[in-house]
Structure formats: structure tokens, C-alpha cells
Design an enzyme around this catalytic site. Structure first.
Site, PDB file in Angstrom:
ATOM      1  N   ASP A 404      68.819  69.829  45.344  1.00  0.00           N
ATOM      2  CA  ASP A 404      68.100  69.615  44.078  1.00  0.00           C
ATOM      3  C   ASP A 404      67.166  70.802  43.842  1.00  0.00           C
ATOM      4  O   ASP A 404      66.930  71.619  44.742  1.00  0.00           O
ATOM      5  CB  ASP A 404      67.305  68.306  44.214  1.00  0.00           C
ATOM      6  CG  ASP A 404      66.661  67.857  42.910  1.00  0.00           C
ATOM      7  OD1 ASP A 404      67.102  68.291  41.832  1.00  0.00           O
ATOM      8  OD2 ASP A 404      65.703  67.044  42.988  1.00  0.00           O
ATOM      9  N   GLU A 407      67.337  75.672  40.726  1.00  0.00           N
ATOM     10  CA  GLU A 407      67.563  76.598  39.575  1.00  0.00           C
ATOM     11  C   GLU A 407      66.902  77.955  39.769  1.00  0.00           C
ATOM     12  O   GLU A 407      67.424  78.926  39.203  1.00  0.00           O
ATOM     13  CB  GLU A 407      67.046  75.939  38.288  1.00  0.00           C
ATOM     14  CG  GLU A 407      67.773  74.678  37.905  1.00  0.00           C
ATOM     15  CD  GLU A 407      67.442  73.485  38.793  1.00  0.00           C
ATOM     16  OE1 GLU A 407      66.314  73.427  39.319  1.00  0.00           O
ATOM     17  OE2 GLU A 407      68.311  72.626  38.970  1.00  0.00           O
ATOM     18  N   ASP A 488      68.740  65.210  35.171  1.00  0.00           N
ATOM     19  CA  ASP A 488      67.957  64.043  34.763  1.00  0.00           C
ATOM     20  C   ASP A 488      68.299  63.565  33.360  1.00  0.00           C
ATOM     21  O   ASP A 488      67.654  63.920  32.381  1.00  0.00           O
ATOM     22  CB  ASP A 488      66.465  64.372  34.858  1.00  0.00           C
ATOM     23  CG  ASP A 488      66.059  64.681  36.292  1.00  0.00           C
ATOM     24  OD1 ASP A 488      66.850  64.359  37.208  1.00  0.00           O
ATOM     25  OD2 ASP A 488      64.973  65.238  36.489  1.00  0.00           O
TER      26      ASP A 488
END
Ligand code: MIG
Length: 777
Positions: A404, A407, A488
Site C-alpha cells: 500500500d 505511489e 479507496d
């Protein structure tokens, strides 16, 4: 405003356009053009694959191995012809004609029928400080798909798509940059299909006729223009070639195709145990439980909370006995803890593995562990170190890793304070010695290289066991290492609706193993939304229920009996279809084909399918037309050409028409093509609950063929020949339906009964010894 924009000057200055061709040089793999200082290179890598590069200053950048794996030199040389006229230089392959106009220099392609493909227009090719771009003509009736992870509907005509990975928290239909970016698209019009892979890892952008209708702009903030034109007579061929360039997914373990349950967070061993017991008690199949960030000790990666998860190995092995695999989350941010005796921080600093700024200082930002530093995953030695760290998880029996925040998602102040999103300075040095560069060039690769580290680490640590890897961020080629979920989303109908085109476009971008959080991550689902989402989720290649902290619980049973029954029914159907799903995964692994497909994938010349985003094909045979609106009990369904059967009732329809489907809450309209052969198995509570004793081939009268793939489902022995494929064919002769079964291929021996069921006609069963046979009905 992203920090990056302040670092590299771009806008404002006027464009310098490419001049006229002044000389050409033919070589083994193509033709080079001297355009007065700038240098254009056209390489013929295959009859349907053309690489176009432009170096404004004449010098090409060194080779980059991150997205495109084979070097140009690795393609076998294909024949092509060069024809010169006063106006142009033409390069002819078996499938394409590339025409380079001399003055001004312009690139154009044509298929065999002379139809235009990716013609330069306007400025053609141009550059200015820090940017380089090309302008292409959009043909009448041309539509655009792919572009990686994207919100909104299927066709991207008239939109702008920027490639810069970021934490797209609270994304909606207007969001541009997403977690994963893939600068690849497929363009489609009747009888013409091609793709373009824009080979740049820098910030880049597609303007698909938004600023100027009829003009596509591809721009990168890199130093050269580099793109591949991938031609195909149909989308499958384009994906086959595109995934030859950027790689294909490894075959996942079969359990990864089962149902996954996740929440932020199941916060203690006891909570996880209860969760697992609930699934078994209620007879709702489930294979995987994910542990979110709270299993760690103070968000320190590669640790376990001594209070809440004091005996991880015991927990994981108990879960395993009950048929559950455990997946743990890992974030890239390593807690900054100089005096903390935290081995990950200490070792990373000692080995100099964390990203530094140009002045040599460690870069830090704020994430869950508060002040944190970030490994430079582009360096192989860093990946290897990071990969080995997974031992603390595999030792406890963890079978999969969920990456997670890669980025990377970083704040400039501690979480909770109102801060800004930041990332590494654009000039921060990154990468291996051979490919040393700056963050500006590698930003988009951060998540992907982290997933690569996880994939390689798990492969090494779990001897001869396939692992499951999931990542939020990725780039072109991420499929080589990991599955991807769409971050999300929200427990709102709009997100359910958007999930289908979103996943279909991922599939058209080479990433087949994808999913959205079933039920929605943020906010609370209603029972009705949840039931509908489970039906749709059954179609996602990755089927994982997940929900955020502070939301209501979202397990399949929390909404009462009616919803629970619907969840069970659709998860059961997923498990019954496992042999079909698994074969689709094998197809994706060997050909790059998506698992979940928009209808245009199989009907590229049927313009009715070009904007049809709310019906999907699972493989080539099953078509779903889900309900994704509240209170809706009927919906229009488009049946393309051919004969279709209603999955639930067996009713037969002639296609090329619309029908109105009745879809009360218990029902997701599902259709199957005539001639389809769908292998099914009995429901199991998890994929390896017991060996497969009976395989049922559901055959829908018509003409068709299906190759079933089987292996042990969890080791790498299939790479040594321990796999089996069986090809089945159905046809009709007068009133008879004939089923031909070819001799089994491969060295893996399933021991089972096969039941051949011709739907609506009859059933025959036999013990399958792998020999060929013919059955008549
Ligand atoms: O800042 O780990 O998208 O799936 O549950 C939020 C907690 C961090 C974002 C992920 C979500 C996950 C959550 N994470």
C-alpha cells in the site's frame, strides 16, 4: 501543486517542430532519419510492432529496462521493404506500411487495406525545454481504451489522462492522476484496431481530443519521444504483442482466486479467529484473510504487535488448518528511529538504501509510522534486501503481501496535522548504477519496483510455493509481479457502476488480475448496495471485500439473512466456476488476455459495444449485465451477434438485439454464448478443501471449443511440465450434439470423474483417463 512542477521548467516557451528529413540510413531493424540535428528512428520489431523514437538533440537516452523487458536486439529480425519517393520514405512489413513524409517530417501508418493508423497531424513532433510531444489525428468513429487505472466510463475520447502516480484519496469521476499509471491505449474503429505504448516513465499526458477535437496529443516531460505502435486485427492480438513488450502475469496460486476478506483492521488475533470461524460456521467460502496496518508494532514494517498479535505463527497456522491463507500489508515508509533499535531502519541506513536528496541528506516524510524514510527499490540490491525482510512474515506462515501507499503517498507533516502531499524531490538520485537517474524519471515506478521486491522476496522465501502479491501503485508491466486493486473507492452506487469500466480498462492495459474493494472502502454500504456489489464482485478477477476504519462492519453476514444468502450464493458460484476462472488466469499468463473483458474485446466491429460499459464478459463465454442502481429490478441488456442462453433459466435468445432482463435483488442477469463449454466444480469452502472429484462441463448447444488448464494450483511444478490441458469441442449434427474430447496434454494427472452436461439435453459421466473420446447426445 505537485512539487515536481516547480522543479523542471516546461510551459510557456514555444515549441520547436521537427524539420525536414535530410538523410536516411537503412539498417537491419529499421530506418534512421536525420532531420537536421534531430534524429528520428523507426524500428521494425515485428510485422505488427513499430517503435518510433525522436531525439531532438540527436542523442538517444540509454536503454531503460523497467517497463519494456526485451531489448530491441532480442526481437528476431523480420523482413521489411523500404521504398523511397520524392515525398516520402515507406517501410513495408507483412502487416503494415509506415510512411515517413520528408518535408515536414511526419509519421503515418496504414494497415493492409490502406486504412490510416496513428497519423501525425498539426505540429507532428515538437519539443521545448523539458517537454516533447507528438500530435496524432483521431479518425472518425475512433474510440480509446486502456490508459491504466482510470475513473469514468469505458471510452476515453475527449478526456485528458495524465500519468503521474499518486494517492488518489477521495477520487471520483473527475479525478485524473491515479495510483497506477500505464501509458498505453487501444484505439478502435470498425475493422481497425491498434495500440500505442508511450514509452516514458516521466510525467506524461494524453489529450484525447479534449483541447482540440480530432487531435490526440502525447506529451512527456522527458528528453525524447519514444512510442510503440502495436497493430492487431483484434484487441487480443494487440494485447498479446503489448504483453510481449511489458511482460505477462505469473500464474497465481489458485487460492488467490477465491474470496478474500479484509478490513482496516481486524485488530487482534482474537478478532481474526472469530472472523475465520464465522465464515466456516455460516458456510460462506473464503480463502484469504488480509491483515491491515494494525498488526504491526507501531506501524513498523516487518514487525508484529506484541500486544495484539503476540503469537503470529500460531494464529497463521490455526488459520491454515482451517483453510485460510494470511496476507499482510507492507508500506514503503520505514519508521525513522535512529535510537530505536529498529533493525529495518538501522540496516537501511548502514547500507545506504534509503532515498537521499542531492545534498546527501536522507529524504524523510510523514506516513503511518510518523517520520519515515523510503527505500530506493529501483536498485536491485535494495530490492533483494527488502525481499529478504519478508522472512519475518513468511516464518509466521504468511502467504501473500499487500503493498500500500507506494505511489509513494507521503505527507509533509505528521498524519493528523493538516499537511500537503509530497514526494521525493524531482532531482533526488535514484536507480541502479547502470540506470542511475533522478526521481523525475522514476517516480511512476516506485510502487512497481516495491511490488517487484515483494514478488522476488516471496518467491525466494516460500520454496516452491506461489505467493499472492497485491499493489496499489504500478506502471506498465506491473502484471509481471503483482495484482492491483483500485484503491479507496466508496460505498456508493457510483463506485459500483464505475468499477466495471475501470477494471475492463486495466485489463486492456495488460493487467488482468485486478479488483475493487467489494462493498466499497469508505463509508457504509446499505444491504441492497452490498448484495449488488457481491454479485458484481463475483466477476472481479480479484474478489476482496474491504472496508475502512470507522465504517460499519462489511462482512457478508452483517446485513441480515437475505443479504447473507445472496452473498453466499454468489461466492458459491465463484467457487463453482473456479476451473473456468483458473483457465482464464492461465490464458492471461500465457497470452496477456484480460480475464474481465468489455464486450468490444470480442466484438470489435460491433459499434454498439464501443460505449457499453455496464456489461462485461468473463472470458469469452459468460456475459454479465449487473444491476448497479438502487431500486432497479429490470434492465436493458444488449446481446451481440450470435445465440445466447440465460444462465439461470436456459432460455434461448438470438442476438444483435436488446432485451429487458428481470433482475430482482437475488439475481444478477447472466448469459452464456451458444457453443460455450464452462467447466465447473462443486462448491468448496476454500479451494483446497478436498481434491476435485467431479468436474462438470456445462455445454451450451452450438459450435465451440474450450481448452481447460489444470495443475496442482500452488507450486511451481507446472514450470517443469506438471500441468494438463484438455481441449473440448462441441458441434451439432442434425438433432445430435457431439462433444469431442481431445487427449490430455502435459504431465499432470488429475484423477476425477468428468460429467458432461449438455444444458437442456442430457448428461453423461466417465472416469477421465486422459484419452480422447467422443460423446453423442
Ligand atoms: O492511509 O492501511 O488504500 O486499503 O486499508 C490509509 C490502511 C492507508 C489505504 C489503502 C487501504 C488501507 C489503508 N490505507
Amino acid at each position: 501543486m505537485p512539487q515536481y512542477f516547480g522543479k523542471l521548467p516546461t510551459t510557456g516557451a514555444s515549441w520547436s517542430t521537427i524539420g525536414a528529413v535530410q538523410g536516411i540510413q537503412r539498417h537491419q531493424q529499421g530506418v534512421d532519419f536525420d532531420c537536421g540535428g534531430s534524429h528520428l528512428a523507426i524500428s521494425i520489431l515485428a510485422a505488427n510492432l513499430i517503435r518510433v523514437r525522436l531525439a531532438p538533440k540527436g542523442e538517444f537516452m540509454p536503454r531503460r529496462s523497467w517497463a519494456v523487458t526485451p531489448d530491441d536486439a532480442e526481437w528476431s529480425v523480420v523482413p521489411f521493404e523500404v521504398k523511397e519517393t520524392d515525398a516520402a520514405v515507406e517501410i513495408l512489413t507483412e502487416q503494415l506500411r509506415v510512411r515517413v513524409q520528408r518535408n515536414e517530417c511526419r509519421v503515418e501508418c496504414f494497415d493492409k487495406a490502406g486504412q490510416a493508423i496513428a497519423h501525425d497531424t498539426g505540429m507532428g513532433m515538437a519539443w521545448r525545454t523539458g517537454a516533447i510531444a507528438t500530435w496524432k489525428r483521431i479518425e472518425a468513429d475512433e474510440h480509446f481504451y486502456g490508459f491504466g487505472e482510470r475513473t469514468r466510463l469505458l471510452d476515453k475520447l475527449s478526456e485528458v489522462k495524465t500519468n503521474w502516480t499518486l494517492d488518489a484519496l477521495d477520487y471520483d469521476s473527475l479525478t485524473d492522476e491515479m495510483y497506477t499509471c500505464i501509458p498505453f491505449f487501444i484505439a478502435l474503429r470498425p475493422n481497425v484496431n491498434y495500440g500505442i505504448f508511450f514509452n516514458t516513465t516521466f510525467w506524461s499526458q494524453f489529450d484525447i481530443g479534449a483541447e482540440e477535437p480530432g487531435v490526440l496529443r502525447m506529451e512527456t516531460r522527458g528528453d525524447e519521444l519514444d512510442y510503440y505502435i502495436v497493430y492487431g486485427s483484434e484487441p487480443a492480438q494487440i494485447l498479446r504483442t503489448y504483453t510481449h513488450l511489458t511482460g505477462r502475469m505469473p500464474l497465481p496460486p489458485k487460492w488467490a482466486i477465491g474470496y478474500h476478506q479484509c478490513r482496516w483492521s481486524y485488530e487482534s488475533e482474537d478478532v481474526v479467529r472469530e472472523l475465520a470461524a464465522e465464515f466456516r460456521k455460516r458456510r460462506i467460502p473464503c480463502d484469504v484473510i488480509h491483515l491491515d496496518i494494525d498488526y504491526m508494532n507501531g506501524y513498523r514494517v516487518f514487525t508484529w504487535s506484541p500486544k495484539r498479535f503476540s503469537e503470529p505463527a500460531k494464529l497463521v497456522s490455526e488459520l491454515a488448518q482451517d483453510g485460510f491463507k494470511t496476507v499482510t500489508i507492507i508500506d514503503p515508509g520505514v519508521k525513522y528511529e535512529p535510537e530505536g533499535d529498529y533493525h529495518v531502519f538501522d540496516a537501511g541506513v548502514a547500507k545506504n538504501y534509503f532515498v537521499r536528496k542531492t545534498d546527501g541528506e536522507l529524504f524523510h516524510g510523514y506516513v503511518w509510522p510518523d517520520k519515515a524514510v523510503f527505500p530506493d527499490f529501483l536498485r536491485p540490491e535494495v530490492r533483494e534486501w527488502w525481499g529478504d525482510l519478508h522472512r519475518s512474515l513468511t516464518e509466521a506462515g504468511v502467504a501473500g503481501i499487500w503493498n500500500d501507499m507506494n505511489e509513494p503517498a507521503i505527507a509533509d507533516r505528521p498524519f493528523g496535522d493538516p499537511g500537503e502531499k509530497i514526494w521525493f524531490p524531482a532531482d533526488a538520485p535514484q536507480g541502479s548504477e547502470a540506470e542511475r537517474t533522478t526521481h523525475a524519471e522514476t517516480h511512476n515506478l516506485y510502487g512497481q519496483s516495491m511490488a517487484q521486491a515483494a514478488y522476488e522476496g516471496m518467491k525466494k522465501l516460500r520454496s516452491n510455493q506461489r505467493s499472492f502479491i497485491l499493489t496499489r501503485s504500478g506502471f506498465a508491466g506491473v502484471q509481471r509481479y503483482s495484482s492491483v486493486w483500485m484503491g479507496d473507492n466508496q460505498s456508493l452506487w457510483e463506485y459500483l457502476e464505475n468499477s466495471l469500466p475501470m477494471l475492463c480498462n486495466m485489463g486492456l492495459s495488460g493487467v488482468a488480475f485486478v479488483g475493487c474493494d467489494v462493498g466499497g472502502f469508505a463509508g457504509n454500504a446499505t444491504a441492497e448496495l452490498f448484495a449488488r456489489w457481491m454479485q458484481v464482485g463475483m466477476l472481479y478477477p480479484l474478489m476482496r471485500g474491504h472496508s475502512a476504519m470507522t465504517t460499519a462492519q462489511h462482512e457478508p453476514w452483517v446485513f441480515g439473512d437475505r443479504t447473507e444468502n445472496i452473498c453466499r450464493e454468489y461466492i458459491n458460484l465463484r467457487y463453482q466456476l473456479l476451473p473456468y476462472f483458473y483457465t482464464l488466469f492461465w490464458e492471461a499468463a500465457t497470452t496477456g488476455a484480460p480475464i474481465l473483458r468489455p464486450l468490444l474485446y470480442h466484438f470489435p466491429n460491433d459499434t454498439h459495444t464501443y460505449k457499453l460499459y455496464d456489461q462485461v464478459l468473463l472470458g469469452s463465454s459468460l456475459m454479465a449485465a449487473p444491476v448497479y442502481r438502487p431500486g432497479v429490478e429490470y434492465r436493458a441488456v444488449y446481446l451481440p451477434e450470435g445465440t445466447w442462453y440465460d444462465w439461470w433459466t436456459g432460455e434461448r435468445y438470438e442476438g444483435s438485439t436488446h432485451i429487458l432482463a428481470h433482475a430482482p435483488l437475488e439475481k444478477m442477469p447472466l448469459y452464456v454464448r451458444a457453443g460455450a463449454i464452462i467447466p465447473m466444480q462443486p462448491v468448496m469452502q476454500y479451494v483446497d478443501e478436498h481434491p476435485l472429484e467431479e468436474l462438470t462441463l456445462c455445454i451450451f448447444p452450438g459450435n465451440g471449443e474450450f481448452t481447460l488448464y489444470e495443475d496442482d494450483g500452488h507450486t511451481f511444478e507446472y514450470q517443469n511440465g506438471a500441468w494438463a490441458t484438455t481441449t473440448y469441442r462441441v458441434s451439432s449434427e442434425g438433432l445430435e450434439t457431439i462433444v469431442d474430447i481431445e487427449a490430455r496434454q502435459g504431465q499432470w494427472t488429475p484423477s476425477r470423474q468428468t460429467i458432461v452436461q449438455v444444458v437442456g439435453v442430457g448428461e453423461q459421466r466417465f472416469v477421465d483417463d486422459g484419452t480422447s473420446r467422443q460423446l453423442r447426445f
